[in-house]
Design an enzyme around this catalytic site. Sequence first.
Site, PDB file in Angstrom:
ATOM      1  N   SER A   1       0.796  -1.223   0.000  1.00 12.76           N
ATOM      2  CA  SER A   1       0.000   0.000   0.000  1.00 12.76           C
ATOM      3  C   SER A   1       0.830   1.275   0.000  1.00 12.76           C
ATOM      4  CB  SER A   1      -0.932   0.006   1.213  1.00 12.76           C
ATOM      5  OG  SER A   1      -0.201  -0.194   2.416  1.00 12.76           O
TER       6      SER A   1
ATOM      7  N   HIS B   1      -0.878   5.663   6.845  1.00  8.74           N
ATOM      8  CA  HIS B   1      -0.367   5.685   5.478  1.00  8.74           C
ATOM      9  C   HIS B   1      -0.053   7.125   5.084  1.00  8.74           C
ATOM     10  CE1 HIS B   1      -2.154   1.629   5.217  1.00  8.74           C
ATOM     11  NE2 HIS B   1      -1.246   1.436   4.268  1.00  8.74           N
TER      12      HIS B   1
END
Length: 264
Positions: free
Chosen positions: A40, A246
């Site tokens: 990711s 993230h």
Amino acid sequence: MLWRRIVLSATTALAVAATALGAAPSAVAAGHNYVALGDSYSSGVGAGSYLSDSGDCRRSSKAYPSLWAASNAPASFAFKACSGATTGSVRSGQLSALTASTTLVSVTAGGNDVGFADVMQTCVLNSEATCVAAVNTAVSKMNGSLPGSLSALYSNIRSRASRAHVVVLGYPRFYKLAGTCIAGLSETERAAINQGSNTLNGVIAKQAANAGFTFSGVADEFTGHEICSADSWLHSVAIPVSDSYHPKAAGQSGGYLPAFRSVA
């Protein structure tokens, strides 16, 4: 310094030598055939602007591979990185994009192998002692099974793309200690998570060097932009939950892209 560029790949060294000897330009010099692999952090989860055909992989037009391709116009670009990928699923599901004509590869992998998402969930929902224990368990995996998994992945990449310059990118250090956060995890938990990130990057860097690949860390680029800084490039706990921990779009363009561009 561990976070910086540890070793030039054999492909780059040979290209430099060929230029010095006056050899004909290589395929690398003529135009890259670029393949972006990984999890990711390479697909761009958290950056938004997800490509309609990427499904659950959540590949973003604001992720560093897309940004680099847009500004460098490679001869070909295969964006294969996928949210949730492990070293094993990169090997089984992404390497078909590599060929003998591939000249440039980027990859992030390893965080999911050691259960990073589970560690962060444990730290958010449980006690300080439970959080630290979860980090220590992940570190044991980093020092135990992960080196072999990374070595196998890197070997497979090299066998499929023998001429490629391969850039292995690391992960950010997540927290600014003594920062602006007034709630959430304790300083002890934040320090443990940061140390876990340091260990993970060290293991990845060593295996990349062993494979003759270029390791490019991102901790320096994210310094001053960690969670609990005045200008965080990382999501903390977020909605959707999958964005949590993230990089934001600014982390991809200001952190990962420069780290990749400097050695690509």
